[in-house]
Design a protein around this motif. Sequence first.
Motif, PDB file in Angstrom:
ATOM      1  N   ARG A   1       3.177   3.597 -14.756  1.00  0.00           N
ATOM      2  CA  ARG A   1       3.641   4.725 -15.576  1.00  0.00           C
ATOM      3  C   ARG A   1       3.949   5.954 -14.741  1.00  0.00           C
ATOM      4  N   GLU A   2       2.961   6.404 -13.963  1.00  0.00           N
ATOM      5  CA  GLU A   2       3.177   7.579 -13.124  1.00  0.00           C
ATOM      6  C   GLU A   2       3.935   7.174 -11.860  1.00  0.00           C
ATOM      7  N   ALA A   3       4.595   8.162 -11.232  1.00  0.00           N
ATOM      8  CA  ALA A   3       5.322   7.891  -9.994  1.00  0.00           C
ATOM      9  C   ALA A   3       4.363   7.335  -8.945  1.00  0.00           C
ATOM     10  N   ALA A   4       4.753   6.229  -8.328  1.00  0.00           N
ATOM     11  CA  ALA A   4       3.924   5.602  -7.301  1.00  0.00           C
ATOM     12  C   ALA A   4       4.808   4.742  -6.415  1.00  0.00           C
ATOM     13  N   GLN A   5       4.403   4.595  -5.187  1.00  0.00           N
ATOM     14  CA  GLN A   5       5.118   3.739  -4.246  1.00  0.00           C
ATOM     15  C   GLN A   5       4.471   2.360  -4.204  1.00  0.00           C
ATOM     16  N   TYR A   6       5.286   1.350  -4.336  1.00  0.00           N
ATOM     17  CA  TYR A   6       4.873  -0.039  -4.131  1.00  0.00           C
ATOM     18  C   TYR A   6       5.790  -0.616  -3.055  1.00  0.00           C
ATOM     19  N   ARG A   7       5.209  -1.294  -2.074  1.00  0.00           N
ATOM     20  CA  ARG A   7       6.006  -1.816  -0.970  1.00  0.00           C
ATOM     21  C   ARG A   7       5.404  -3.123  -0.475  1.00  0.00           C
ATOM     22  N   THR A   8       6.245  -4.106  -0.195  1.00  0.00           N
ATOM     23  CA  THR A   8       5.795  -5.395   0.328  1.00  0.00           C
ATOM     24  C   THR A   8       5.143  -5.225   1.690  1.00  0.00           C
ATOM     25  N   ALA A   9       4.029  -5.923   1.890  1.00  0.00           N
ATOM     26  CA  ALA A   9       3.406  -5.990   3.214  1.00  0.00           C
ATOM     27  C   ALA A   9       3.676  -7.362   3.822  1.00  0.00           C
ATOM     28  N   SER A  10       3.110  -8.421   3.236  1.00  0.00           N
ATOM     29  CA  SER A  10       3.279  -9.751   3.816  1.00  0.00           C
ATOM     30  C   SER A  10       2.743 -10.816   2.870  1.00  0.00           C
ATOM     31  N   PHE A  11       3.401 -11.976   2.842  1.00  0.00           N
ATOM     32  CA  PHE A  11       2.791 -13.146   2.219  1.00  0.00           C
ATOM     33  C   PHE A  11       1.679 -13.656   3.131  1.00  0.00           C
ATOM     34  N   ASP A  12       0.645 -14.246   2.536  1.00  0.00           N
ATOM     35  CA  ASP A  12      -0.379 -14.872   3.359  1.00  0.00           C
ATOM     36  C   ASP A  12       0.191 -16.177   3.927  1.00  0.00           C
ATOM     37  N   PRO A  13      -0.358 -16.699   5.037  1.00  0.00           N
ATOM     38  CA  PRO A  13       0.197 -17.913   5.656  1.00  0.00           C
ATOM     39  C   PRO A  13       0.194 -19.131   4.744  1.00  0.00           C
ATOM     40  N   GLY A  14      -0.688 -19.168   3.748  1.00  0.00           N
ATOM     41  CA  GLY A  14      -0.724 -20.299   2.840  1.00  0.00           C
ATOM     42  C   GLY A  14       0.247 -20.206   1.688  1.00  0.00           C
ATOM     43  N   SER A  15       1.033 -19.137   1.630  1.00  0.00           N
ATOM     44  CA  SER A  15       2.025 -18.918   0.559  1.00  0.00           C
ATOM     45  C   SER A  15       1.384 -18.926  -0.825  1.00  0.00           C
ATOM     46  N   LYS A  16       0.189 -18.363  -0.905  1.00  0.00           N
ATOM     47  CA  LYS A  16      -0.507 -18.293  -2.180  1.00  0.00           C
ATOM     48  C   LYS A  16      -0.638 -16.869  -2.711  1.00  0.00           C
ATOM     49  N   GLN A  17      -0.531 -15.898  -1.822  1.00  0.00           N
ATOM     50  CA  GLN A  17      -0.715 -14.506  -2.219  1.00  0.00           C
ATOM     51  C   GLN A  17       0.300 -13.617  -1.522  1.00  0.00           C
TER      52      GLN A  17
END
Length: 655
Positions: free
Chosen positions: A234-250
Motif C-alpha cells: 500500500r505505502e510507497a516501498a522498494q522491492y528488488r530481486t536479489a537472487s534465486f536460491d541454487p535449488g530453484s525453490k525460493q
Amino acid sequence: MTLLGILTSRYRQLLCWGLLLLGTVACTSSLKTPESVRRPSKNYTIEQFMATTTVTGASFSHDEKSILFSSNESGIFNAYSVPLSGGKTTALTRSTIDSTFAVSCFPKDSRILFTRDQGGNENNHVYVLEKDGQEKDLTPGEKVKAFFGGWSEDDQSFFVATNERDARFFDLYKVDAATYRRDLFYQDKVGYQLGDISRDQGWIAFDKSNTTSDSDVYLYHVATRQMKHISPHREAAQYRTASFDPGSKQLYYLTNDNAEFTRVRRYDLATGKHEEVEKADWDIFYTYFSRNGKYRVTGINEDAKTVIKIVDTQSGTPILLPNLPEGEITSVTISRSEAQMAFYLNGDRAPNNLYHYNFQTRKFHRLTDTLSKEIDADDLVESQVVRFQSFDGMTVPNVLYKPHQATEQSKAPALVWVHGGPGGQTRKGYSSLVQYLTNHGYVVLGINNRGSSGYGKSFFIADDRKHGREPLWDCVEGKKYLASLPYVDGERIGIIGGSYGGYMVLAALAFQPEVFAVGVDIFGISNWVRTLESIPPYWESFRLALYQEIGDPKKDREGLLATSPLFHAEKIQKPLMVLQGANDPRVIKPESDDIVAAVKKNGVPVEYVVFEDEGHGFTKKKNQIEGNRAILNFLNKHLKGESKQTAIGTPTPRS
C-alpha cells in the motif's frame, strides 16, 4: 551513480562493475604518517595520479588457475587475466578506441565474454573472445544495446538481453555456448528489468519501477507463461530481486516496505509464503549465493562504506576473513568449486586492488598493485564522515577530505562536491580527482544532500519534486559548514559535481548566485524539459518513475522551466567551467553548449572542455588527464588567484 544509472542490469551486476577496490599488506605500515615529516611532501601532477591503474570485475577461469578482470593499464579499459599464484597480468583484448570490459569466463574452456560500446554511446554489445584471439559480436546492430544475463546450470548456454526488436524493451535470449545460436526465452512488451533466472530455468524474476522510491517484483513461470506480481503493498516501498536460491525453490529479494532500511526476505515458489531473512541498521544492497549454495554473500551500505558478510548456509556460521590492510572489501566473487574467492579491497589512500583468498588454507594475497609508483600514500589524505544540521534541522551526512597543508594559520580554499543521481551517494574510497585536488590544497566536502541513497527511505524521498530548492539549500548549508571550519577560507568556496551533481552546480550559480565563488559542471543538466524529452528509448522501464520524481515534461513544463538553470542564466555571475562528452546519451551535448553560450553573454569567465570520444563519464586516461588538469588550473586561477598553470612534469617539493 550517475544520472539514473540504476536502470537496466541487475543490482548485483551494477555493484560488481562499479564498486571495486585496493589494499596491500606491504603498504600497511607506510599508511602511518611520521610526525617528523610535513605532508604532503610533494604536489603531484595529474599524470602521476593517473598513472594509477583502475581495475574492476572478477571471473574465475574454467580451471580456476586465473582470474579475468578489467583494467585501464594501457590508458583505456581492456580485459586482462592474472594467475591466482600472482605475477604478470596478460591483456586479452587490445582496444585502443573503445573501452572494453570483461564479463565472464566460459565455464569449460578458455573463451571469455566481454562488452564494449562505441565512443561512450552506451550501446553496449556482448562479444566473445575465441580461443584463437578472434572477437565475435554476438549482438550486432548499430543502435542495439545488450547485456549478459548469466549462465545456465549445465554451462551449455548463457543468456543475453537485447533491445534489437524494440529499442524500448529488452528481450531475453538463450545462447548456445558452442554454436552461439540464439533462441528467444522471453519477450518483453511492458518494460520490466531483468532480476534473475532460476537455475532450473523454470522462473524469471523481474523488477518494475513505479517511482524512484516505489518498485515491484514479478515472477514469470516459463512453462505456463504466467506472470505473477509477488510484492503488493500500500505505502510507497522498494522491492528488488536479489537472487534465486541454487535449488530453484525460493526467490530472495530486497525491500524497505514498512521500514526505513532495506532488508532481505524470501518468497517460496511452491507455497507463496514470504519470510524474513536478514536485516541491518543500514540498507542491505545485495545478497547472492555461491554456485552450489555453500555460501551466501551480503553487502551492507554502512555510513558511506561497504560491509561484507559471508555466511555458511548449512550451519549459518559467519565466515571470518583474515585481518586485511586498511580499507573495505567489496565485489566478492566465489569460484564455481566454492574453494576460492576473489575480492577487492579499497581505501581512501589505496585504489582498487584485486585479491585472492583460499577457503581451505585461509590464506590471501594481492594480485594487482595499482597505486602509481611515483606517489607516496602518506601524501594522500584519509576521509572523515561528518554531519551538519541543514536549514530545517535535517541532518546531512558528508565525506570530508582535509589537505595536510590546511591549517588555521594557512586557510585553504574548499569545494562542495555533489554526486550524481539524483539518488546517488558520496562514499568513502579512493578517487584520483579528489586526491589530486586535496594534494594541491583544496578541502573537499562530498555532500549527501537529501535524496541521497543509503540513509533510509525518508531521507531518500525528501528531494522528490523539490529539485533546485531543498537539495540545493543543503549544498548552501554545506558551504556554511565548510566556512565554519578553522582551516577553511570562507571566501574561497566553490561547488563541483557531475551529471545530477552538474545540475546542482548550475542551479547553485543561477538560483544562489552569491553563495559559491566558482562552479565546475561535469556533464550536468541545464534544461530539464529537453533532458526528460530526450532520454534514451531503453529507459522506457524507468521513464514514468523519472517523471514522478523530477516532473513530466508536458504536464509540469512550467515548474521544470522554473528550475532549469538555462532559463535563468542571466543570474550567473561567478566563473564557470563545463566538461562534456560529445556522445553522452543521458545528458546530451546541447545541455552544455547552451549554458556555456548563455553564461558567456554575461561577460562571465567560462571554460568549456568537450571530449569527442566520450559519453556519460570519461573512461580514457588521456581525457581524464586533460579534464582533471583543466579543473585544477581553473580552480587555481579563480579560487587561488594563480595565473600560472599547473606543472606537467616532475612533482613540486613543498618547502
